[in-house]
Design an enzyme around this catalytic site. Structure first.
Site, short mmCIF file in Angstrom:
data_model
loop_
_atom_site.label_atom_id
_atom_site.label_comp_id
_atom_site.label_asym_id
_atom_site.label_seq_id
_atom_site.Cartn_x
_atom_site.Cartn_y
_atom_site.Cartn_z
N GLU A 144 5.46 -38.05 29.77
CA GLU A 144 5.76 -36.92 30.62
C GLU A 144 4.47 -36.32 31.17
OE1 GLU A 144 8.25 -34.13 28.52
OE2 GLU A 144 9.76 -35.63 28.03
N ASP A 151 27.05 -39.24 12.59
CA ASP A 151 25.97 -38.52 11.93
C ASP A 151 26.01 -38.88 10.46
OD1 ASP A 151 24.22 -36.76 10.69
OD2 ASP A 151 24.63 -35.14 12.12
N ARG A 168 15.39 -36.41 21.97
CA ARG A 168 14.04 -36.97 21.92
C ARG A 168 14.03 -38.31 22.65
NH1 ARG A 168 12.60 -32.55 20.90
NH2 ARG A 168 11.58 -31.78 19.00
N HIS A 178 12.33 -32.03 31.23
CA HIS A 178 12.27 -31.51 29.85
C HIS A 178 12.53 -30.01 29.85
CE1 HIS A 178 10.45 -32.65 25.71
NE2 HIS A 178 11.38 -31.70 25.57
N ILE A 227 23.02 -28.13 17.45
CA ILE A 227 23.28 -28.41 18.86
C ILE A 227 24.54 -29.24 19.04
CG2 ILE A 227 22.37 -29.54 20.94
CD1 ILE A 227 19.54 -28.81 19.87
#
Length: 365
Positions: free
Chosen positions: A293, A203, A264, A312, A184
């Site tokens: 949620e 990263d 997340r 979401h 992504i």
């Protein structure tokens, strides 16, 4: 190949029919001994249950009835969000392969599966285009007040003034910081290239040479927080990075910065973020994931005018959902044919005598 029994468990997001069709296309050589069912067909309940499993693990869930009954002797189990706990693995004594149609494996006890000689498959990048598109959309929505202006017009107000009116940015020339550079994150960078932005990446698992080859600059987290005009999170949640964006990290951001999270919820200390937004310590945020949620009615985020909130949705497109079972079954078929699979989570299981014996028997028929 020998006949293999399978348990296919769909849900409200990918009904079991999608799994049956994918099996028929890619694994029909294993026969038609299939037990097919939907684990959770209610959309609202599915969203609640999967979020709790993602936060607390699959052991909190009971074993699906099909895994205790007609599917208890299945050798392959496939699904999307079905919780694969150690209890389920104990109940399915013949199980040798588990596959989930998602990149995250929070709903699978991978350690328990590996101990039992069970291979675990996931689908890498199945919704990478969906999420990367959405992340860029969230950047623009928050920076340019798109959702707020829409809401105002719908409620009868021709609104032109916003909390960031004095600093509304163009993307051109800005620095975008990406936390995580997997499927992504890499797509976000590629799609942003046309905006003429500078992209920096944190990263710790990515190869620095590969990052530079992709046209991005590798940096430490603190430097990324300090330099970025927009920060977008694309890391997987783990025990090591839970709450990685807390009060101390937010304090390093520019007062004009925007934080985007389509990954997340656990990556961010939600309370610290709400406080910073309320105090104007950063300009805004755009969030598609939350600690609870649906978002609670008393959440401080709901009273803020400098945050874009969505339900979401980032990874949910017709393309991503429809294609996922086919990608999973195709990858399993790749292993059975003797080729290297792309989504095997625990490759060490290939050396487990129990799995090796089963695989050999399947291939030889």
């Amino acid at each position: 190949m020998k006949t293999v029994k399978a348990l296919l468990l769909g849900d409200a997001m990918i009904p079991v029919g999608g799994f049956e069709a994918a099996w028929a296309k890619h694994l029909s050589g294993l026969g038609d001994q299939i037990v097919a069912d939907d684990w959770e067909s209610d959309w609202g309940e599915l969203q609640h249950r999967r979020l709790e499993v993602e936060k607390r693990g699959p052991e909190i869930e009971s074993v699906p009835e099909a895994a205790l009954g007609a599917g208890s002797d299945a050798e392959i189990l496939a699904g999307l969000f079905v919780p694969v706990s150690s209890t389920l693995l104990d109940a399915m004594a013949q199980l040798r392969l588990v596959g989930v149609c998602r990149a995250g494996v929070e709903n699978v006890n991978v350690e328990a599966a590996t101990r039992r000689g069970i291979a675990v498959f996931h689908v890498m990048g199945r919704n990478a285009h969906a999420v990367s598109d959405y992340a860029i959309g969230m950047m623009l929505a928050e920076a340019r007040n798109i959702a707020r202006a829409h809401q105002a017009v719908k409620s009868g107000t021709w609104r032109k003034t916003f909390s960031n009116s004095d600093i509304v940015p163009e993307l051109h020339g800005r620095t975008i910081g990406l936390v995580g550079f997997g499927h992504i994150g890499a797509l976000v960078a590629r799609k942003l290239s046309g905006f003429d932005v500078d992209i920096i990446v944190h990263d710790p698992f990515a190869d620095e040479t590969a990052l530079r080859s992709a046209g991005v600059e590798p940096v430490g987290l603190d430097e990324l927080l300090e330099r970025s005009d927009i920060i977008s999170l694309h890391a997987r949640l783990s025990d090591q990075n839970k709450g990685m964006i807390g009060a101390a990290q937010i304090a390093r951001m520019k007062p004009t910065a925007i934080l985007v999270n389509t990954a997340r919820a656990g990556l961010i200390d939600e309370g610290a973020l709400a406080a910073a937004l309320s105090d104007g310590r950063i300009a805004g945020a755009a969030l598609d994931v939350f600690e609870t949620e649906p978002i609670p009615e008393d959440s401080p985020l709901l009273g803020l005018d400098n945050v874009t909130l969505t339900t979401h949705l980032a990874g949910t497109t017709a393309d991503a959902l429809t294609n996922s079972p086919y990608l999973l079954m195709q990858d399993i078929a790749r292993l059975l044919a003797g080729d290297a699979p792309q989504g095997l989570v625990n490759p060490g299981v290939l050396d487990d005598p129990r799995f090796a014996e089963w695989l050999s028997a399947v291939r030889e028929g």
